[in-house]
Design an enzyme around this catalytic site. Structure first.
Site, PDB file in Angstrom:
ATOM      1  N   LYS A   1       0.548  -0.854  -0.033  1.00  0.00           N
ATOM      2  CA  LYS A   1      -0.066   0.217   0.079  1.00  0.00           C
ATOM      3  C   LYS A   1       1.297   1.080   0.006  1.00  0.00           C
ATOM      4  CE  LYS A   1      -4.210   0.982   0.322  1.00  0.00           C
ATOM      5  NZ  LYS A   1      -5.603   0.507  -0.831  1.00  0.00           N
TER       6      LYS A   1
ATOM      7  N   HIS B   1      20.974  27.387 -11.270  1.00  0.00           N
ATOM      8  CA  HIS B   1      22.018  27.885 -11.862  1.00  0.00           C
ATOM      9  C   HIS B   1      21.495  29.931 -11.207  1.00  0.00           C
ATOM     10  CE1 HIS B   1      24.696  25.200 -13.504  1.00  0.00           C
ATOM     11  NE2 HIS B   1      23.372  25.001 -14.720  1.00  0.00           N
TER      12      HIS B   1
ATOM     13  N   THR C   1      -3.365  -4.934   0.054  1.00  0.00           N
ATOM     14  CA  THR C   1      -2.900  -4.193   0.798  1.00  0.00           C
ATOM     15  C   THR C   1      -3.635  -2.991   1.819  1.00  0.00           C
ATOM     16  OG1 THR C   1      -4.380  -2.744  -1.134  1.00  0.00           O
ATOM     17  CG2 THR C   1      -2.094  -3.825  -1.618  1.00  0.00           C
TER      18      THR C   1
END
Length: 481
Positions: free
Chosen positions: A198, A438, A243
């Site tokens: 899960k 940057h 699950t």
């Protein structure tokens, strides 16, 4: 159909105490030498049928049954051919033996077998050696049913399914019960990397100590790996922990045991799944801790009010097998920037280069780090996480007054990793990733009337495309020689 491996199976037969029960009482029919077939393993199996309308797949090299099933109740040819079709698509046998029943000896079935290049062999009581294969198949199927029948006469299908697919040492139990080759060899399960669980289970735990409250908010992924493949290959769900049940386990264990740290809670979940369910081979838990901190008001930490502070996220992964465990700590989303004490010069200068040397530049990145422990016993995970965080700040920023010089992102990563291994003996390996964020100087020289020839104050953020620098550093392993 399955194909045999003569020497391997003969060796297994010689050591198997139950093989005699399933062996034919009459000598086996000599193996018919067949030309090599254009299949992955060639043909080395045979199909037999009996008057009870069952078919039995027999290994020609061992006389063991490799498949038994019932034919359709009615003798409709299309039903019978449809029954054989999926078997033949897996591997058509070189020969089918029948006692002459009309369901397999009709013109339609003869045409079907010719299409698959299968020879039909008539077997009867007058040909005892040929009939030995069918006898071996019936003995195996009968023994399997008898050994898995309850006292009341009901078939224990769960037990039989376990016997078919469970492991016993290096040998599948089914190899001794019905003569299957090891399931791993047939289906190539060694290449299966499977698991289920899960994801994104969210939980907030509040610890109340009088008027002072503390909170832990986590997002958790669970993943379990079973010690068998019957759900994957046969659709047998009898060993699957749903699950949804895994999700419920997270909440129940949090209520019962509380939550101290992501690592401790992940270890608790792993231990629970492995101890409660004997067929779970591995448990893996991922935890992301949400960054809450107490609100400070009038110079004092609040008793029960918190501020979400997404400056950095605490992560961890615990993967545990029986008899051991491995914990991986981490931090992610730590965006940092310094305006000086960073350079990048003397790199490759060729026809592809456009970037000039930068003796002083802005250094900004989003730091992701993860480290692996050499033990999880008695480890103060929270303390170690705080120590690594401090090292990150120290090797990136340095002294508050003077800072620390960085000749490259690569060197900064190395200094951090080396310090972690030197100062924290529980860490065996550390991985760090620092992508460039940057900031380029805006060229104002193109505006002579209002601009400036020099500019070291106004920058343009550019995060895409970006360089990505990553490294893994671990302790040297001692030679066993």
């Amino acid at each position: 159909m399955l194909t045999g491996n003569g020497g391997h199976l003969q060796h297994l037969c010689a050591q198997c105490t139950s093989c005699d029960e399933h062996a034919p009482s009459l000598p086996p029919e000599s193996i018919v030498q067949m030309p090599e077939q254009n299949t992955p393993s060639g043909r080395s199996s045979q199909i037999c049928s009996d008057r009870r309308q069952c078919i039995h797949g027999i290994s020609r090299q061992t006389n063991w049954v490799v498949r038994s099933s019932s034919l359709p109740q009615r003798h409709h040819i299309y039903k019978i051919s449809n029954h054989f079709d999926p078997i033949f698509k897996l591997e058509a046998p070189d020969q089918i033996s029948t006692d002459g029943g009309t369901n397999l000896a009709s013109e339609e079935m003869e045409a079907f077998f010719r299409r698959w290049l299968v020879k039909v062999h008539l077997s009867s009581a007058q040909y005892p050696e040929s009939n030995g294969r069918a006898e071996a198949a019936v003995k195996s199927a009968k023994g399997l049913l008898q050994e898995n029948t309850s006292k009341g006469g009901a078939l224990e299908s769960d037990k039989m399914a376990w016997r078919q697919h469970a492991s016993h040492g290096d040998q599948r139990v089914a190899s001794c019960v019905t003569g299957y080759l090891q399931l791993k060899e047939w289906t190539n399960t060694s290449g299966i990397d499977r698991g289920y669980g899960k994801n994104n289970v969210k939980i907030l735990h509040v610890r109340r100590e009088g008027v002072v409250h503390s909170i832990k908010e986590y997002e958790i992924n669970t993943q379990l790996t079973l010690n068998n493949d019957k759900d994957y290959i046969f659709g047998d769900n009898s060993d699957i922990i749903a699950t949804d049940s895994q999700k419920n386990t997270v909440y129940i264990l949090a209520k019962k045991h509380g939550i101290v740290s992501p690592e401790d809670f992940a270890l608790l979940l792993c231990t629970h799944f492995l101890s409660k369910y004997p067929y779970v081979e591995k448990a893996k838990i991922d935890v992301d801790a949400y960054p809450w901190r107490r609100i400070v008001s009038e110079g004092k930490a609040h008793n029960h009010a918190f501020l979400f502070s997404p400056e950095i996220q605490h992560t961890c992964t615990v993967s545990q097998r029986r008899g051991g465990s491995a914990a991986i700590n981490g931090l992610t989303g730590m965006r940092v920037l310094k305006t000086t004490q960073s350079a990048f010069v003397n790199f490759v200068d060729d026809e592809f280069r456009s970037l000039p040397d930068m003796k002083d530049r802005i250094f900004s990145t989003i730091i992701t780090a993860s480290w692996q422990y050499n033990t999880v016993d008695g480890v103060d995970f929270g303390k170690i996480w705080a120590n690594v965080y401090k090292l990150v700040i120290d090797k990136f920023a340095g002294n508050p007054d003077t800072g620390i010089f960085s000749p490259s992102v690569q060197n900064t990563i190395y200094l951090l990793q080396k310090a972690a291994l030197d100062e924290i003996p529980e860490i065996s390996k550390i991985s760090v990733t620092m992508p460039n964020k940057h900031y380029y100087t805006v060229d104002l020289s193109k505006f002579p009337e209002v601009g400036s020839l020099e500019n070291n104050e106004v920058f343009l953020p550019m995060d895409k495309p970006a360089g990505n620098i990553t490294a893994v550093l671990g302790r040297a392993t001692k030679s066993k020689l």
